[in-house]
Design a protein around this motif. Sequence first.
Motif, PDB file in Angstrom:
ATOM      1  N   LEU A  36      -5.566 -15.828  -1.964  1.00 34.46           N
ATOM      2  CA  LEU A  36      -4.620 -16.076  -1.272  1.00 34.46           C
ATOM      3  C   LEU A  36      -3.585 -16.939  -1.870  1.00 34.46           C
ATOM      4  N   GLU A  37      -4.345 -18.175  -2.579  1.00 30.91           N
ATOM      5  CA  GLU A  37      -3.637 -19.278  -3.449  1.00 30.91           C
ATOM      6  C   GLU A  37      -2.737 -18.655  -4.578  1.00 30.91           C
ATOM      7  N   LYS A  38      -3.202 -17.757  -5.305  1.00 30.11           N
ATOM      8  CA  LYS A  38      -2.776 -17.102  -6.602  1.00 30.11           C
ATOM      9  C   LYS A  38      -1.818 -15.757  -6.249  1.00 30.11           C
ATOM     10  N   GLN A  39      -2.221 -15.008  -5.001  1.00 28.41           N
ATOM     11  CA  GLN A  39      -1.332 -14.037  -4.375  1.00 28.41           C
ATOM     12  C   GLN A  39      -1.921 -12.852  -5.250  1.00 28.41           C
ATOM     13  N   LEU A  40      -3.122 -12.947  -5.647  1.00 29.55           N
ATOM     14  CA  LEU A  40      -3.852 -11.553  -6.454  1.00 29.55           C
ATOM     15  C   LEU A  40      -4.946 -11.386  -5.843  1.00 29.55           C
ATOM     16  N   VAL A  41      -5.169  -9.875  -6.118  1.00 28.40           N
ATOM     17  CA  VAL A  41      -6.115  -9.012  -5.747  1.00 28.40           C
ATOM     18  C   VAL A  41      -6.888  -8.384  -6.915  1.00 28.40           C
ATOM     19  N   ASP A  42      -8.138  -8.652  -7.411  1.00 24.89           N
ATOM     20  CA  ASP A  42      -8.722  -7.963  -8.345  1.00 24.89           C
ATOM     21  C   ASP A  42      -9.774  -7.090  -7.662  1.00 24.89           C
ATOM     22  N   VAL A  43      -9.661  -5.800  -8.230  1.00 31.39           N
ATOM     23  CA  VAL A  43     -10.570  -4.753  -7.581  1.00 31.39           C
ATOM     24  C   VAL A  43     -11.184  -4.010  -8.832  1.00 31.39           C
ATOM     25  N   ARG A  44     -12.141  -3.487  -8.507  1.00 30.18           N
ATOM     26  CA  ARG A  44     -13.177  -2.845  -9.420  1.00 30.18           C
ATOM     27  C   ARG A  44     -13.535  -1.577  -8.628  1.00 30.18           C
ATOM     28  N   GLY A  45     -13.886  -0.338  -9.493  1.00 29.09           N
ATOM     29  CA  GLY A  45     -14.322   0.739  -8.800  1.00 29.09           C
ATOM     30  C   GLY A  45     -13.963   2.020  -9.229  1.00 29.09           C
ATOM     31  N   SER A  46     -14.083   3.060  -8.763  1.00 29.54           N
ATOM     32  CA  SER A  46     -13.866   4.487  -9.066  1.00 29.54           C
ATOM     33  C   SER A  46     -12.554   4.836  -8.200  1.00 29.54           C
ATOM     34  N   ILE A  47     -12.252   3.973  -7.317  1.00 29.44           N
ATOM     35  CA  ILE A  47     -10.620   4.580  -6.549  1.00 29.44           C
ATOM     36  C   ILE A  47      -9.533   4.566  -7.499  1.00 29.44           C
ATOM     37  N   LYS A  48      -8.673   5.560  -7.337  1.00 28.13           N
ATOM     38  CA  LYS A  48      -7.623   5.852  -8.076  1.00 28.13           C
ATOM     39  C   LYS A  48      -6.635   4.762  -7.644  1.00 28.13           C
ATOM     40  N   GLU A  49      -5.572   4.336  -8.556  1.00 28.16           N
ATOM     41  CA  GLU A  49      -4.568   3.460  -8.442  1.00 28.16           C
ATOM     42  C   GLU A  49      -3.711   3.740  -6.988  1.00 28.16           C
ATOM     43  N   GLU A  50      -3.352   4.984  -6.883  1.00 30.05           N
ATOM     44  CA  GLU A  50      -2.463   5.527  -5.977  1.00 30.05           C
ATOM     45  C   GLU A  50      -3.167   5.461  -4.254  1.00 30.05           C
ATOM     46  N   GLU A  51      -4.556   5.623  -4.432  1.00 29.11           N
ATOM     47  CA  GLU A  51      -5.228   5.531  -3.241  1.00 29.11           C
ATOM     48  C   GLU A  51      -5.551   4.087  -2.801  1.00 29.11           C
ATOM     49  N   LEU A  52      -5.535   3.141  -3.794  1.00 26.98           N
ATOM     50  CA  LEU A  52      -5.848   1.429  -3.608  1.00 26.98           C
ATOM     51  C   LEU A  52      -4.474   1.208  -3.110  1.00 26.98           C
ATOM     52  N   VAL A  53      -3.357   1.388  -3.734  1.00 28.45           N
ATOM     53  CA  VAL A  53      -2.040   1.046  -3.262  1.00 28.45           C
ATOM     54  C   VAL A  53      -1.880   1.387  -1.524  1.00 28.45           C
ATOM     55  N   ALA A  54      -2.245   2.703  -1.497  1.00 26.56           N
ATOM     56  CA  ALA A  54      -1.877   3.172   0.111  1.00 26.56           C
ATOM     57  C   ALA A  54      -2.706   2.485   0.949  1.00 26.56           C
ATOM     58  N   LYS A  55      -4.098   2.132   0.604  1.00 25.58           N
ATOM     59  CA  LYS A  55      -4.940   1.198   1.508  1.00 25.58           C
ATOM     60  C   LYS A  55      -4.143  -0.036   1.858  1.00 25.58           C
ATOM     61  N   ILE A  56      -3.765  -0.927   0.779  1.00 25.48           N
ATOM     62  CA  ILE A  56      -3.267  -2.243   0.947  1.00 25.48           C
ATOM     63  C   ILE A  56      -1.871  -2.068   1.517  1.00 25.48           C
ATOM     64  N   LYS A  57      -1.158  -0.977   1.345  1.00 28.49           N
ATOM     65  CA  LYS A  57       0.082  -0.877   2.033  1.00 28.49           C
ATOM     66  C   LYS A  57       0.214  -0.681   3.762  1.00 28.49           C
ATOM     67  N   LYS A  58      -1.154  -0.056   3.806  1.00 29.48           N
ATOM     68  CA  LYS A  58      -1.620  -0.043   5.385  1.00 29.48           C
ATOM     69  C   LYS A  58      -1.585  -1.418   6.115  1.00 29.48           C
ATOM     70  N   THR A  59      -1.749  -2.453   5.505  1.00 33.08           N
ATOM     71  CA  THR A  59      -1.983  -3.640   5.933  1.00 33.08           C
ATOM     72  C   THR A  59      -0.552  -4.223   6.195  1.00 33.08           C
ATOM     73  N   GLY A  60       0.625  -3.619   5.686  1.00 31.61           N
ATOM     74  CA  GLY A  60       1.772  -4.283   6.135  1.00 31.61           C
ATOM     75  C   GLY A  60       2.207  -4.961   4.936  1.00 31.61           C
ATOM     76  N   LYS A  61       1.546  -5.369   3.882  1.00 32.22           N
ATOM     77  CA  LYS A  61       1.791  -6.396   2.961  1.00 32.22           C
ATOM     78  C   LYS A  61       2.457  -5.690   1.640  1.00 32.22           C
ATOM     79  N   GLU A  62       3.426  -6.575   1.193  1.00 39.38           N
ATOM     80  CA  GLU A  62       4.205  -5.895   0.077  1.00 39.38           C
ATOM     81  C   GLU A  62       3.515  -6.313  -1.325  1.00 39.38           C
ATOM     82  N   ILE A  63       3.215  -5.136  -2.039  1.00 46.24           N
ATOM     83  CA  ILE A  63       2.717  -5.176  -3.335  1.00 46.24           C
ATOM     84  C   ILE A  63       3.725  -5.322  -4.146  1.00 46.24           C
TER      85      ILE A  63
END
Length: 76
Positions: free
Chosen positions: A42-69
């Motif tokens: 929260l302090e740095k406004q950063l989210v680090d993610v590792r995994g087999s997830i594709k970038e567009e799928e990851l972005v879609a999941k986070i956008k569902k929270t209503g947060k701006e990427i």
Amino acid sequence: MESEHKYQLNVKMSCGGCSGAVTRVLNKAQQEGSVSSFEVSLEKQLVDVRGSIKEEELVAKIKKTGKEIISVTAVE
């Protein structure tokens, strides 16, 4: 086996509730097996993610929270 990707996202989060929402969707993705690890700062406004997830799928999941990427960076 799909290769593991590493992403750093700059996500606009203003409070613990914001980072909590992002944490919840990433926990679910981790349980599903598409995310192997993640860290939300929260302090740095950063989210680090590792995994087999594709970038567009990851972005879609986070956008569902209503947060701006603000940005997404694939890290080697």
